[in-house]
Design a protein around this motif. Sequence first.
Motif, PDB file in Angstrom:
ATOM      1  N   ASN A 156       0.874  -1.216   0.204  1.00  0.00           N
ATOM      2  CA  ASN A 156      -0.009   0.146  -0.063  1.00  0.00           C
ATOM      3  C   ASN A 156       0.929   1.319  -0.051  1.00  0.00           C
ATOM      4  OD1 ASN A 156       0.910  -0.405   2.528  1.00  0.00           O
ATOM      5  ND2 ASN A 156      -1.138   0.414   3.507  1.00  0.00           N
ATOM      6  N   HIS A 157       1.925   1.019   0.583  1.00  0.00           N
ATOM      7  CA  HIS A 157       3.038   2.233   0.705  1.00  0.00           C
ATOM      8  C   HIS A 157       3.376   2.526  -0.792  1.00  0.00           C
ATOM      9  CE1 HIS A 157       5.826   5.337   1.915  1.00  0.00           C
ATOM     10  NE2 HIS A 157       6.711   4.824   1.150  1.00  0.00           N
ATOM     11  N   HIS A 158       3.546   1.584  -1.684  1.00  0.00           N
ATOM     12  CA  HIS A 158       4.059   1.654  -3.131  1.00  0.00           C
ATOM     13  C   HIS A 158       3.018   2.452  -3.882  1.00  0.00           C
ATOM     14  CE1 HIS A 158       7.018  -1.830  -2.906  1.00  0.00           C
ATOM     15  NE2 HIS A 158       7.621  -0.920  -2.700  1.00  0.00           N
ATOM     16  N   ILE A 159       1.768   1.918  -3.519  1.00  0.00           N
ATOM     17  CA  ILE A 159       0.828   2.417  -4.288  1.00  0.00           C
ATOM     18  C   ILE A 159       0.428   4.053  -3.853  1.00  0.00           C
ATOM     19  CG2 ILE A 159      -1.593   2.756  -4.306  1.00  0.00           C
ATOM     20  CD1 ILE A 159      -2.029  -0.111  -3.832  1.00  0.00           C
ATOM     21  N   GLN A 160       0.896   4.378  -2.694  1.00  0.00           N
ATOM     22  CA  GLN A 160       0.908   5.686  -2.196  1.00  0.00           C
ATOM     23  C   GLN A 160       2.116   6.610  -2.750  1.00  0.00           C
ATOM     24  OE1 GLN A 160       1.156   5.909   2.129  1.00  0.00           O
ATOM     25  NE2 GLN A 160      -1.033   4.545   2.178  1.00  0.00           N
ATOM     26  N   VAL A 161       2.972   6.021  -3.099  1.00  0.00           N
ATOM     27  CA  VAL A 161       4.158   6.745  -3.639  1.00  0.00           C
ATOM     28  C   VAL A 161       3.800   6.961  -5.288  1.00  0.00           C
ATOM     29  CG1 VAL A 161       6.529   6.324  -4.465  1.00  0.00           C
ATOM     30  CG2 VAL A 161       6.086   5.657  -2.243  1.00  0.00           C
ATOM     31  N   VAL A 162       3.220   6.098  -6.062  1.00  0.00           N
ATOM     32  CA  VAL A 162       2.880   6.045  -7.353  1.00  0.00           C
ATOM     33  C   VAL A 162       1.977   7.186  -7.623  1.00  0.00           C
ATOM     34  CG1 VAL A 162       1.666   5.095  -9.470  1.00  0.00           C
ATOM     35  CG2 VAL A 162       3.529   3.814  -7.911  1.00  0.00           C
ATOM     36  N   SER A 163       0.849   7.367  -6.738  1.00  0.00           N
ATOM     37  CA  SER A 163      -0.239   8.152  -6.830  1.00  0.00           C
ATOM     38  C   SER A 163       0.349   9.625  -6.427  1.00  0.00           C
ATOM     39  CB  SER A 163      -1.311   8.018  -5.608  1.00  0.00           C
ATOM     40  OG  SER A 163      -1.953   6.933  -6.065  1.00  0.00           O
ATOM     41  N   SER A 165       3.509  10.441  -7.006  1.00  0.00           N
ATOM     42  CA  SER A 165       4.389  10.804  -8.010  1.00  0.00           C
ATOM     43  C   SER A 165       3.448  11.564  -9.121  1.00  0.00           C
ATOM     44  CB  SER A 165       5.208   9.682  -8.422  1.00  0.00           C
ATOM     45  OG  SER A 165       5.997   9.234  -7.400  1.00  0.00           O
ATOM     46  N   ILE A 166       2.477  10.894  -9.266  1.00  0.00           N
ATOM     47  CA  ILE A 166       1.623  11.396 -10.566  1.00  0.00           C
ATOM     48  C   ILE A 166       1.185  12.550 -10.185  1.00  0.00           C
ATOM     49  CG2 ILE A 166      -0.441  10.769 -11.959  1.00  0.00           C
ATOM     50  CD1 ILE A 166       0.067   7.729 -11.725  1.00  0.00           C
ATOM     51  N   ALA A 167       0.517  12.967  -9.216  1.00  0.00           N
ATOM     52  CA  ALA A 167      -0.098  14.067  -8.720  1.00  0.00           C
ATOM     53  C   ALA A 167       1.024  15.289  -8.738  1.00  0.00           C
ATOM     54  CB  ALA A 167      -0.806  13.817  -7.390  1.00  0.00           C
ATOM     55  N   TRP A 168       2.215  15.044  -8.108  1.00  0.00           N
ATOM     56  CA  TRP A 168       3.142  16.106  -8.089  1.00  0.00           C
ATOM     57  C   TRP A 168       3.662  16.226  -9.533  1.00  0.00           C
ATOM     58  CZ3 TRP A 168       8.168  16.837  -9.578  1.00  0.00           C
ATOM     59  CH2 TRP A 168       8.997  17.979  -8.961  1.00  0.00           C
ATOM     60  N   TYR A 169       3.689  15.332 -10.395  1.00  0.00           N
ATOM     61  CA  TYR A 169       4.181  15.533 -11.959  1.00  0.00           C
ATOM     62  C   TYR A 169       3.116  16.398 -12.614  1.00  0.00           C
ATOM     63  CZ  TYR A 169       5.102  14.700 -16.889  1.00  0.00           C
ATOM     64  OH  TYR A 169       5.436  15.077 -18.163  1.00  0.00           O
ATOM     65  N   CYS A 170       1.675  15.835 -12.408  1.00  0.00           N
ATOM     66  CA  CYS A 170       0.794  16.906 -13.026  1.00  0.00           C
ATOM     67  C   CYS A 170       0.824  18.367 -12.559  1.00  0.00           C
ATOM     68  CB  CYS A 170      -0.561  16.104 -12.745  1.00  0.00           C
ATOM     69  SG  CYS A 170      -0.836  14.658 -13.678  1.00  0.00           S
ATOM     70  N   ALA A 183      11.445  11.595  -9.062  1.00  0.00           N
ATOM     71  CA  ALA A 183      12.011  10.771  -8.174  1.00  0.00           C
ATOM     72  C   ALA A 183      12.675  11.220  -6.956  1.00  0.00           C
ATOM     73  CB  ALA A 183      13.013   9.811  -8.973  1.00  0.00           C
ATOM     74  N   GLU A 184      13.573  12.716  -7.209  1.00  0.00           N
ATOM     75  CA  GLU A 184      14.044  13.260  -6.177  1.00  0.00           C
ATOM     76  C   GLU A 184      13.192  13.967  -5.114  1.00  0.00           C
ATOM     77  OE1 GLU A 184      16.417  16.357  -8.097  1.00  0.00           O
ATOM     78  OE2 GLU A 184      18.058  14.765  -8.939  1.00  0.00           O
ATOM     79  N   LYS A 185      12.103  14.175  -5.811  1.00  0.00           N
ATOM     80  CA  LYS A 185      10.846  14.665  -5.152  1.00  0.00           C
ATOM     81  C   LYS A 185      10.661  13.769  -3.841  1.00  0.00           C
ATOM     82  CE  LYS A 185       8.308  18.088  -3.180  1.00  0.00           C
ATOM     83  NZ  LYS A 185       8.741  19.258  -2.744  1.00  0.00           N
ATOM     84  N   MET A 186      10.170  12.449  -4.488  1.00  0.00           N
ATOM     85  CA  MET A 186       9.665  11.450  -3.532  1.00  0.00           C
ATOM     86  C   MET A 186      10.706  10.817  -2.758  1.00  0.00           C
ATOM     87  SD  MET A 186       6.608  11.282  -4.629  1.00  0.00           S
ATOM     88  CE  MET A 186       6.488  13.356  -5.032  1.00  0.00           C
ATOM     89  N   GLY A 187      12.048  11.145  -2.961  1.00  0.00           N
ATOM     90  CA  GLY A 187      12.994  10.751  -2.064  1.00  0.00           C
ATOM     91  C   GLY A 187      13.558   9.067  -2.676  1.00  0.00           C
ATOM     92  N   ILE A 203       3.655  -0.824 -15.807  1.00  0.00           N
ATOM     93  CA  ILE A 203       4.368   0.243 -16.648  1.00  0.00           C
ATOM     94  C   ILE A 203       5.337   1.153 -16.121  1.00  0.00           C
ATOM     95  CG2 ILE A 203       2.865  -0.274 -18.748  1.00  0.00           C
ATOM     96  CD1 ILE A 203       1.446   2.390 -17.913  1.00  0.00           C
ATOM     97  N   GLY A 204       6.288   1.670 -16.683  1.00  0.00           N
ATOM     98  CA  GLY A 204       7.186   2.558 -16.160  1.00  0.00           C
ATOM     99  C   GLY A 204       6.579   3.521 -16.006  1.00  0.00           C
ATOM    100  N   PRO A 205       7.280   4.774 -15.310  1.00  0.00           N
ATOM    101  CA  PRO A 205       6.539   6.267 -14.828  1.00  0.00           C
ATOM    102  C   PRO A 205       6.488   6.834 -16.267  1.00  0.00           C
ATOM    103  CG  PRO A 205       8.746   6.042 -13.962  1.00  0.00           C
ATOM    104  CD  PRO A 205       8.189   4.718 -14.548  1.00  0.00           C
ATOM    105  N   ASN A 206       7.867   6.932 -17.097  1.00  0.00           N
ATOM    106  CA  ASN A 206       7.800   7.866 -18.267  1.00  0.00           C
ATOM    107  C   ASN A 206       6.461   7.548 -19.135  1.00  0.00           C
ATOM    108  OD1 ASN A 206      10.055   8.874 -17.728  1.00  0.00           O
ATOM    109  ND2 ASN A 206      11.200   7.515 -18.878  1.00  0.00           N
ATOM    110  N   LYS A 207       5.858   6.398 -19.246  1.00  0.00           N
ATOM    111  CA  LYS A 207       4.532   6.184 -20.041  1.00  0.00           C
ATOM    112  C   LYS A 207       3.460   6.860 -19.319  1.00  0.00           C
ATOM    113  CE  LYS A 207       2.276   3.969 -23.037  1.00  0.00           C
ATOM    114  NZ  LYS A 207       2.460   4.537 -24.731  1.00  0.00           N
TER     115      LYS A 207
END
Length: 266
Positions: A156-163, A165-170, A183-187, A203-207
């Motif tokens: 569940n922590h991985h899911i939170q990291v992905v969410s 990351s996407i929110a910060w990127y957007c 990645a740097e922002k997420m540590g 899939i990877g974050p770039n996609k």
Amino acid sequence: MSLVYCNYGLRDYKTKPIIINTRGYWEFQLTLSGNNKLTKLGNEPKTWKDNHNFWISTPDSTHGWTSTDREPSEITVFHFSEVPESLSRIFQGRKTISASVDLKSLASILLMANEMAPQVLSPGYSSILEFEICCRQLCILFLRNYEDRLESIPWNHHIQVVSASIAWYCAHMNEGIGIQETAEKMGYSVSQLRKIFIKTRGIGPNKIFENCRMNRAKELIQHGTMSIIDISMECGYSNQSSFSRAFKKYYDQTPINLKKNTIPMY
């Protein structure tokens, strides 16, 4: 977390190897230059990488050191009586783990050793606290660069990291950021963040980031209030040409054609 030993400097492990023995303390050893190699008894499974430059061994670890270089190597070594639980729990029966840290971090650790070594020989009133800070700083640096730590983090922590990351990127895509900044922002390192995305999304974050950019671009075009050049900047592209090529590849039509065939949504 008392620091019982701290040393640094040049070591010629090729002609004067450290024999295999048990330290009795947590050993943090870093190679600032050269190619040192940790050696152990033949019946112990290998749980470290020779190409890394930061090794941590448990108090009951029996090991030594050799080198493949003819020239002396520069090392820094710390021995602690104990370490934080966040570090000790990732060993899971292993006696040595390793990571690779950058040159800037190695330089900062050398400065740390310069400060700590005299205090080990002649501790002052604040030394105990400084030893604990030193230990925690080394643990933080190691854990940030320890790739296998991803396997011990709850799903569940991985899911939170992905969410996150996407929110910060957007929220920051108009700044022209990418996976490195996210990645740097997420540590995490880029490779670590990529592993987390693949593990949770397949899939990877770039996609995924590209999907975010294209969805945002299409939404802005259909809204009908911005020019194509402004939309390209809003989606993090440096110029309209690169944006148009990416958009056509993704949607099989140019942004201008989509704008012409869209009734603005006011």
